[in-house]
Motif scaffolding. Structure first.
Motif, PDB file in Angstrom:
ATOM      1  N   GLY A 192      -2.265   9.721  -5.917  1.00  0.00           N
ATOM      2  CA  GLY A 192      -1.566   8.609  -5.265  1.00  0.00           C
ATOM      3  C   GLY A 192      -2.065   7.235  -5.682  1.00  0.00           C
ATOM      4  N   LYS A 193      -3.163   7.172  -6.401  1.00  0.00           N
ATOM      5  CA  LYS A 193      -3.645   5.861  -6.855  1.00  0.00           C
ATOM      6  C   LYS A 193      -2.926   5.421  -8.130  1.00  0.00           C
ATOM      7  CE  LYS A 193      -8.130   6.222  -4.676  1.00  0.00           C
ATOM      8  NZ  LYS A 193      -8.382   7.613  -4.352  1.00  0.00           N
ATOM      9  N   VAL A 194      -2.424   6.389  -8.875  1.00  0.00           N
ATOM     10  CA  VAL A 194      -1.755   6.026 -10.134  1.00  0.00           C
ATOM     11  C   VAL A 194      -0.250   6.316 -10.128  1.00  0.00           C
ATOM     12  CG1 VAL A 194      -3.614   6.012 -11.828  1.00  0.00           C
ATOM     13  CG2 VAL A 194      -2.747   8.172 -11.022  1.00  0.00           C
ATOM     14  N   TYR A 195       0.148   7.326  -9.350  1.00  0.00           N
ATOM     15  CA  TYR A 195       1.566   7.690  -9.301  1.00  0.00           C
ATOM     16  C   TYR A 195       2.166   7.252  -7.966  1.00  0.00           C
ATOM     17  CZ  TYR A 195       0.983  10.661 -13.425  1.00  0.00           C
ATOM     18  OH  TYR A 195       0.762  11.120 -14.690  1.00  0.00           O
ATOM     19  N   GLU A 196       3.486   7.187  -7.952  1.00  0.00           N
ATOM     20  CA  GLU A 196       4.161   6.798  -6.702  1.00  0.00           C
ATOM     21  C   GLU A 196       5.383   7.692  -6.468  1.00  0.00           C
ATOM     22  OE1 GLU A 196       4.213   2.271  -5.917  1.00  0.00           O
ATOM     23  OE2 GLU A 196       4.655   2.574  -8.034  1.00  0.00           O
ATOM     24  N   GLY A 197       5.790   7.706  -5.200  1.00  0.00           N
ATOM     25  CA  GLY A 197       6.981   8.457  -4.828  1.00  0.00           C
ATOM     26  C   GLY A 197       8.118   7.517  -4.459  1.00  0.00           C
ATOM     27  N   LEU A 198       9.263   8.123  -4.211  1.00  0.00           N
ATOM     28  CA  LEU A 198      10.417   7.301  -3.827  1.00  0.00           C
ATOM     29  C   LEU A 198      10.172   6.627  -2.480  1.00  0.00           C
ATOM     30  CD1 LEU A 198      13.322   9.707  -4.846  1.00  0.00           C
ATOM     31  CD2 LEU A 198      12.606   7.608  -6.010  1.00  0.00           C
ATOM     32  N   PHE A 199       9.491   7.365  -1.599  1.00  0.00           N
ATOM     33  CA  PHE A 199       9.205   6.826  -0.265  1.00  0.00           C
ATOM     34  C   PHE A 199       7.717   6.936   0.003  1.00  0.00           C
ATOM     35  CE2 PHE A 199      13.447   8.596  -0.414  1.00  0.00           C
ATOM     36  CZ  PHE A 199      14.204   7.488  -0.084  1.00  0.00           C
ATOM     37  N   GLU A 200       7.254   6.183   0.993  1.00  0.00           N
ATOM     38  CA  GLU A 200       5.849   6.339   1.385  1.00  0.00           C
ATOM     39  C   GLU A 200       5.724   6.136   2.898  1.00  0.00           C
ATOM     40  OE1 GLU A 200       2.851   3.322   0.531  1.00  0.00           O
ATOM     41  OE2 GLU A 200       4.399   1.999  -0.251  1.00  0.00           O
ATOM     42  N   PHE A 201       4.638   6.668   3.450  1.00  0.00           N
ATOM     43  CA  PHE A 201       4.398   6.478   4.875  1.00  0.00           C
ATOM     44  C   PHE A 201       3.873   5.067   5.103  1.00  0.00           C
ATOM     45  CE2 PHE A 201       4.315  11.086   4.548  1.00  0.00           C
ATOM     46  CZ  PHE A 201       5.113  11.431   5.625  1.00  0.00           C
ATOM     47  N   HIS A 202       4.414   4.416   6.117  1.00  0.00           N
ATOM     48  CA  HIS A 202       3.969   3.065   6.444  1.00  0.00           C
ATOM     49  C   HIS A 202       2.466   3.118   6.738  1.00  0.00           C
ATOM     50  CE1 HIS A 202       3.636  -0.807   8.390  1.00  0.00           C
ATOM     51  NE2 HIS A 202       4.875  -1.096   7.999  1.00  0.00           N
ATOM     52  N   PRO A 203       1.667   2.231   6.126  1.00  0.00           N
ATOM     53  CA  PRO A 203       0.211   2.358   6.300  1.00  0.00           C
ATOM     54  C   PRO A 203      -0.273   2.029   7.713  1.00  0.00           C
ATOM     55  CG  PRO A 203       0.747   0.385   5.027  1.00  0.00           C
ATOM     56  CD  PRO A 203       2.020   1.136   5.207  1.00  0.00           C
ATOM     57  N   LEU A 204       0.548   1.331   8.504  1.00  0.00           N
ATOM     58  CA  LEU A 204       0.076   0.914   9.831  1.00  0.00           C
ATOM     59  C   LEU A 204       0.848   1.541  10.988  1.00  0.00           C
ATOM     60  CD1 LEU A 204      -0.441  -2.916   9.116  1.00  0.00           C
ATOM     61  CD2 LEU A 204      -2.150  -1.111   9.023  1.00  0.00           C
ATOM     62  N   LYS A 205       2.145   1.731  10.822  1.00  0.00           N
ATOM     63  CA  LYS A 205       2.958   2.161  11.968  1.00  0.00           C
ATOM     64  C   LYS A 205       2.673   3.611  12.374  1.00  0.00           C
ATOM     65  CE  LYS A 205       6.837  -0.981  11.392  1.00  0.00           C
ATOM     66  NZ  LYS A 205       8.253  -1.110  11.067  1.00  0.00           N
TER      67      LYS A 205
END
Lengths: 584, 311
Positions: free
Chosen positions: A54-67
């Motif tokens: 997850g530090k180098v690749y990404e997905g279409l969506f991600e979990f909100h880091p705070l909510k």
């Protein structure tokens, strides 16, 4: 004289050469407690591989880091997808101007823009029979035509990625349409998991078998080459798109300083060093020497961290260290093998649940940080009703003995010795020994079966066990992921290692799990969770607690179960680090 | 001697065939199905069947045996099932940190043990000898783990003389990382080494030729170094050389506690993840090393004692 000079030089080289902490670089230091196999997203099956991927690749969506509760937000996707009324067709629009990292795989070594073809290619890789990806289960029997494509290519020498699949089609360069075979409400979670992170075809082809060592993603950090060393060093991606720290979060985040960087362009640090440290002591000592910024506290170190009142110990407070304790989305259990005739006896299963001294177990193995599990679904997920109290979770030896009489085994007479299979490490063995002592009190004899991890998995998948112990962590925040552990079609070698089959449960599970999130579905999940808990398919254990220690200078860390995308939001306060480091 | 060496090298063939057979039986017939572990917690029966096919586990047993034999003779071990890395590359990459730690520590420990043993033998029955014996027994009585935990806590954390954990490639970058584990390695080796060397030296000291040497008026130091040590060398060489494969294969506990990415950790990970090709490679490698080093031992005998002839 000469030998003396040599000796002194050698001693100088050896002693006093412990490295000083740095205060001039915007870097963060983290620990991975396990070795990382490689950087191919389709095989990022465990939490720690996912974190690195997850530090180098990404997905279409991600979990909100705070909510919280967990909420998805668009990442490589420009916005949340449009979903057809029948819940079967998802149209995803891609963000424009997202660039892959520079790599020799591309023309002139310059990373190109991410397009719809890359998404389709990455999802097809997950299904490629030649690759036999660990994450295939996620899309198995989900997308129209994907299983057929996989089956066809299992018989061919070369996989043809250009063959169009009905369930996975490009609308234009920046939008994709995905068609599901049947409703799969957890589909968007799947598109936020590391398995579905987007890779570039050129990189896969250029590096061939070595692709897993040369990650070429679109993420906030770059790792030009991965080597099996003790430190993985990521550097900031200079071409990372305009992505900003969220401006809103959960209530109270502001007070905790979690919104101090709101609206700032991420990443906020230049470098991340991940140290692979397997053993507890070096992890603990490195953190206490301020060489690490974050520590996941486990086992023996819990006692060194918190008081019996679950407060951070004073010596850590004085150094500005922060304690973060949050319940995990997991469940631990001692599973019966329901194919064993004796365990078809519900009263026996209930008696064993009531004889298990959970308070003692919690004190001894979790420093009282675990929460007794009343059903398989952990708190924090729809399906877990706070008010539900499983009557068989209560520690009551008299009632357990009465149930044992009703089961036809008064005082345990007539029961064979039951072997509980577990891993061979000390703590796992001690936990079963504790269980053995609990059961002895109602006359049930338990033997501990110790196994290496492969042996344990083999016994469970081949149904060669009477009982075994296990912990299950959520793949995504949906009760389906836990209730599926007791769904009959998932029995061994699937995730239902208890081989529990209950037609009523299965029928309701089938209905509930295809519904979109709604009060109706939550009510069904609650019914499933509670009815199955009363049937006692396992001796229920705990929902455990994640305990982290963070240095005062590490900013923006919030507990997150699915934290593979979280690291891009972290920050470091070098001034605080400089001041407080003297205390270490 | 050349004929002897060639003959011994040819022995490698039946030994490798035997080792291949044992490995094949252990992994293909006795141990369980690795696919469930390799595919993780959500494995399905169908996917496990597909993976079995892909890994060649459905091939006829004879063919699978020949695959093992082939890899034993060509040293082409293929790729790891768990990490998909090239195994030869993994071994080369892991051997370097392992050797950085174990080789200097081993050489130093052997020399130091010999010196201490000679001193103890020189002062046999006296205070120094008693002290050495007590220290040796105390040394072997304490578990290696206790040494590691204490030294790491005290010297690396409390005094800050060494790095707590980690590794960097290249000299002298690796020195701060391997210095402390190397010192522990030496301390752990001293107990058993000194006890063995001292016994061997004392066995020789009471021989007739020693009395003759003394009768000729040679000093005790000359008797010890020139006569006793030379005659004691054969068991010492055997003892020392036989330890070399374990140096290359890594010091698992030390590597784990000091986060040194050596071969010990690679082997342990392979065992935990049913990574048969890596385990097979390590088993074959250690057998070959063992055979080659026992040959080296034989050759060294001829240097240590000219009466030994290799035929």
């Amino acid at each position: 004289m000469k030998p003396l000079v040599l000796l002194v030089s050698a001693l100088l080289l050896v002693f006093g050469c412990s490295k000083e902490n740095k205060f001039d670089e915007r870097e963060i230091n983290l620990i991975s407690p396990e070795k990382i196999a490689g950087f191919d997203p389709i095989n990022a099956s465990d939490r720690y591989s996912g974190n690195e991927t997850g530090k180098v690749y990404e997905g279409l969506f991600e979990f909100h880091p705070l909510k919280r509760p967990y909420e998805l937000m668009p990442n490589l996707a420009e916005s949340m997808p449009t979903v057809s009324e029948d819940g079967l067709t998802y149209t995803v629009k891609l963000r424009r101007g997202v660039l892959f990292h520079d790599s020799p795989a591309f023309k002139d070594g310059i990373g190109r823009e991410l397009k719809a073809d890359d998404v389709i290619y990455s999802l097809k890789r997950l299904a490629d029979p030649k690759l036999n990806a660990k994450g295939w289960w996620l899309l198995d029997e989900r997308l129209v035509g994907l299983n057929e494509w996989r089956a066809k290519h299992a018989l061919l020498d070369v996989t043809n990625y250009d063959e169009v699949i009905e369930g996975l089609q490009k609308v234009d360069d920046y939008s994709i349409q995905m068609k599901l075979k049947k409703p799969f409400p957890q589909f968007l979670y799947a598109l936020a998991m590391p398995y579905t992170f987007i890779v570039a075809k050129e990189a896969v082809e250029h590096f061939g078998k070595q692709f897993l060592n040369y990650p070429v993603g679109t993420g906030a950090f770059i790792l030009p080459k991965f080597e099996q060393t003790s430190t993985i060093t990521y550097v900031r991606n200079p071409k990372f798109r305009e992505k900003f720290y969220p401006t809103e979060g959960e209530e109270g985040d502001d007070k905790l300083g979690l919104l101090a960087d709101a609206g700032k362009k991420i990443p906020l640090v230049d470098k991340i060093n991940v140290h692979i440290i397997v053993e507890s002591q070096p992890k603990w000592l490195s953190f206490m020497k301020a060489k690490e910024d974050l520590l996941e506290v486990k086992d023996v170190n819990i006692q060194q961290t918190i008081t019996p009142e679950k407060e951070l110990k004073t010596e850590h407070k004085e150094k500005g260290v922060r304690l973060i304790m949050k319940p995990m989305l997991d469940v631990t259990y001692f599973a019966f093998n329901h194919e064993e005739p004796i365990f078809k006896n519900r009263k026996l299963r209930q008696a064993m649940n009531m004889a298990f001294d959970r308070a003692g177990f919690n004190r001894l193995f979790h420093e009282n940080t675990g929460f007794e599990a009343h059903g398989p679904v952990p708190p924090g997920l729809g399906g877990n009703r706070k008010e539900f109290k499983n009557p068989f979770i209560r520690y009551d030896l008299d009632q357990a003995k009465r149930l044992l009489v009703e089961a036809g085994y008064p005082g345990g007479k007539g029961l064979p010795t039951i072997v509980v299979q577990t891993r061979s490490d000390t703590v796992a063995r001690q936990q079963v020994e504790f269980f053995e002592k609990s059961m002895e009190k109602i006359g049930i004899n338990i033997d501990v079966g110790t196994n290496t991890w492969p042996e344990l998995v083999n016994k469970v998948t081949k149904k060669q066990h009477q009982m075994y112990t296990m912990a299950w962590g959520a793949d995504y925040p949906d009760a389906e992921n836990f209730l599926g552990l007791l769904y009959c079609p998932n029995q061994s070698p699937g995730s239902n290692g208890a081989n529990y089959c209950n037609p009523d449960f299965d029928a309701l599970y089938k209905t509930a799990t295809v519904l979109q999130d709604s009060p109706e579905r939550t009510a069904m999940y609650e019914k499933l969770n509670e009815s199955v808990a009363l049937d006692a398919p396992w001796v229920l254990g705990f929902h455990r607690t994640d305990i982290y220690l963070a240095q005062a200078w590490l900013k923006n860390f919030k507990h997150m179960e699915f934290n593979h995308s979280q690291f891009q939001y972290l920050n470091v306060d070098l001034e605080v680090k400089k001041q407080l480091s003297k205390k270490f | 001697m050349i004929k002897y060496v060639i003959r011994r090298l040819l022995y490698l063939i039946p030994v490798l065939l035997g080792v291949s057979f044992i490995i094949f039986v252990l992994f293909n017939l006795v141990s369980g199905d690795p696919t469930a572990v390799l595919l993780g917690k959500n494995a399905t029966a169908r996917q496990m069947a597909e993976l079995r096919e892909q890994l060649g586990l459905n091939k006829p047993l004879l063919e699978q045996y020949f695959d093992v034999v082939r890899s034993a003779f060509t040293f082409n071990f293929g790729t790891s099932w768990a990490t998909k890395q090239d195994i030869s590359q993994m071994i080369v990459q892991g051997a370097y940190p392992s050797l950085c730690l174990t080789l200097p520590a081993f050489v130093f420990a052997t020399i130091l043990s010999l010196v201490i043993s000679l001193v103890a033998a020189f002062y046999r029955g006296k205070g120094i000898d008693l002290f050495v014996r007590i220290m040796c027994i105390a040394g072997v009585s304490v578990s290696a783990l206790a040494y590691i935990l204490f030294f790491q806590y005290f010297f690396a954390y409390k005094l800050g003389w060494f790095e707590i954990s980690g590794f960097e490639y290249g000299f002298p970058d690796f020195v701060p990382y391997v210095a402390l584990p190397a010192i522990i390695f030496v301390l752990l080796s001293l107990g058993p080494d000194v006890r063995f060397f001292r016994t061997v030296i004392l066995d020789e000291i009471y021989q007739d030729y020693v009395r003759t040497a003394r009768a000729k008026g040679l000093t005790e130091i000359v008797v010890l170094l020139k006569h006793v040590l030379r005659n004691a060398l054969i068991p010492i060489i055997t003892y020392v050389v036989i330890q070399i494969p374990s140096l290359i294969l890594g010091a698992l506990l030390l590597e784990n506690f000091f986060s040194i990415p050596g071969l010990g950790g690679i082997t342990l990970n392979a065992l935990n993840s049913s990574d048969f090709p890596v385990i097979k490679a390590m088993a074959i490698l250690s057998s070959v090393l063992y055979i080659l080093l026992s040959l080296l031992t034989d050759v060294l005998y001829t240097f240590a004692d000219p009466r030994v002839k290799l035929k």
